[in-house]
Design an enzyme around this catalytic site. Structure first.
Site, PDB file in Angstrom:
ATOM      1  CB  ALA A   1      -0.937  -0.008   1.203  1.00  0.00           C
TER       2      ALA A   1
ATOM      3  CE1 TYR B   1      -4.071   3.063  -0.005  1.00  0.00           C
ATOM      4  CE2 TYR B   1      -3.200   1.518  -1.625  1.00  0.00           C
ATOM      5  CZ  TYR B   1      -4.016   1.794  -0.553  1.00  0.00           C
ATOM      6  OH  TYR B   1      -4.783   0.798  -0.004  1.00  0.00           O
ATOM      7  CE1 TYR B   2      -2.339   5.103   6.504  1.00  0.00           C
ATOM      8  CE2 TYR B   2      -0.129   4.217   6.830  1.00  0.00           C
ATOM      9  CZ  TYR B   2      -1.256   4.832   7.335  1.00  0.00           C
ATOM     10  OH  TYR B   2      -1.293   5.215   8.659  1.00  0.00           O
ATOM     11  CB  SER B   3       4.087   4.803   2.561  1.00  0.00           C
ATOM     12  OG  SER B   3       3.979   3.519   3.129  1.00  0.00           O
TER      13      SER B   3
END
Lengths: 214, 214
Positions: B126, B128-130
C-alpha cells in the site's frame, strides 16, 4: 533547448514531441515506459528514453542530464484506480520535480486540469484525481523550479485551432489536445509564462494574445 | 492550553483525550464525526465537537477558535481504499493545517508512521498509504506551523510502558498506542520538540530521556 517530455506516448505527449521535433532550436527527448514505444520514436529519428515514474528519483535524474526543460504530461489514465493516481500523477510527478532539481533542469511545465487549484471545483466522482493534480501543482510551485502550470479543460481530439482562452480562472470548456501542445510550445518561447499558472480552454484569441492576459 | 484532538474516536485519539483531560493545565476538545461519539464524550464531561475532514477548511477553522494546539491522529482506516486515504489521511490532514493557520493555532502535532519520510521504506502493498502520510508530513513542515511529526512503529493495544526509543531513523518495531499518547503528552510540555520529526518504537529509555536525543 533539450526538452524531456514525460508521458511522451500519451495523446498530448505525442503532439508535443512532434512539435518540439519540428522546432529548429529545440530537441525532444521522449520519455516512454516500454521498449516498443521507444522503438516507435526511434523509427522516426526521435531520441527516446525508457523511464518509469514508479522508479527512483535517481533513475529519473539520470535521464535529465543536459535537459533544459521538462514537460510533464503523464498520468496513470482513467482506467486505473486511486492507488495508481496517487503513485503516478502525484508521487511520480513530484519525483520528477525532485529529479529535475538534482539535474539542474531550468524549467518545468506541467499539464494539470482545469479548476483543480480550487477544492470547490474538484470532481465529485473522483476527488482524489483532482487532489493529485492540485497537490502536484502546489508542490511544483514550492519547488524552486521555473514552473508553468497549464490547466486545460475537457480534452478533445479535434484539430487544434490555435484560438484559446487563458486566465487564472475560467468556466469549464473543452480544448483540443493539439492546442494544449500549441500553448506549451508558446510557453517555451515566452519567459512571461515562467512561474505562472492558468486555466485553458478554446476561445477567440490567438495563443500569443491570450498569454498577454497573464 | 486548549488542545483539539482530530480523530478523537480512534484508538490513539481516545488515549490522548483521556490524558489531556487528566492534565491540570490542559483542556481537550475531542473532534469526532458522529453525534453518538460526541455524546459518549459529553457523558464523560469532555467537550466534543463534530467535524468532518471531508468538509471545508472554513468549517474546520471554526472549530479551532481559541485552540492552542491541534493533534492530528485521524485516518480513513485500513478497510477503506486509496481514494479515502487520499481524501482523509492526506487532503483532510492538509485542510486541517490550513484551518489551523487561519485560526492562529500555535502548535500542530501529527501522528504519522515509521519510516515514511524515506520512499525506500514505503509499504510495498500500500505505497499510497505511505505516500499520503509522507506528503502530509512534508506539507506540515512547510506550513509555518510549530510542528511535531511523530512516526510510530507497529501499533499494539498493550498497556503503555513509558519506555521508548526515539530517533530520526529507527529500525521497525512495535509500540503500544498508549505510549504514542504518552509521547504526545511529553511533546506538549517540551518546547525542544517543536519543529522536530522522529521515528518512535518501544525501547529502554524513559520518554524524557529519549526526547533528549533530538
Amino acid at each position: 533547448m533539450n526538452v524531456l517530455i514525460i508521458g511522451a506516448n500519451g495523446q498530448i505527449g505525442r503532439h508535443i514531441v512532434q512539435k518540439v521535433e519540428k522546432h529548429t532550436e529545440h530537441t525532444p527527448i521522449a520519455m516512454v515506459r516500454k521498449t516498443e514505444q521507444q522503438e516507435n520514436y526511434q523509427d522516426l529519428g526521435i531520441h527516446a528514453v525508457i523511464g518509469n515514474l514508479e522508479g527512483t528519483v535517481e533513475e529519473l535524474a539520470s535521464l535529465m542530464e543536459n535537459v533544459d526543460t521538462v514537460i510533464f504530461t503523464a498520468g496513470s489514465g482513467g482506467h486505473t484506480g486511486a492507488d495508481k493516481t496517487m503513485m503516478i500523477d502525484f508521487d511520480g510527478a513530484i519525483k520528477s520535480m525532485e529529479a529535475a532539481k538534482q539535474a539542474n533542469v531550468n524549467r518545468y511545465i506541467i499539464v494539470s486540469a482545469i479548476g483543480v487549484h480550487d477544492r470547490n471545483n474538484w470532481m465529485s466522482k473522483a476527488p482524489y484525481y483532482s487532489a493529485a493534480k492540485h497537490y502536484a501543482d502546489e508542490w511544483l510551485r514550492k519547488s524552486g523550479l521555473h514552473y508553468t502550470i497549464i490547466r486545460p479543460g475537457g480534452l478533445t481530439n479535434d484539430e487544434g485551432s490555435g484560438k484559446v482562452k487563458i486566465s487564472a480562472e475560467l468556466d469549464r470548456g473543452d480544448i483540443p489536445r493539439e492546442d494544449v501542445a500549441n500553448v506549451i510550445m508558446a510557453c517555451l518561447e515566452d519567459e512571461r509564462t515562467i512561474n505562472q499558472s492558468f486555466d485553458l480552454t478554446s476561445g477567440n484569441e490567438t495563443i500569443e494574445e491570450a498569454l498577454t492576459n497573464l
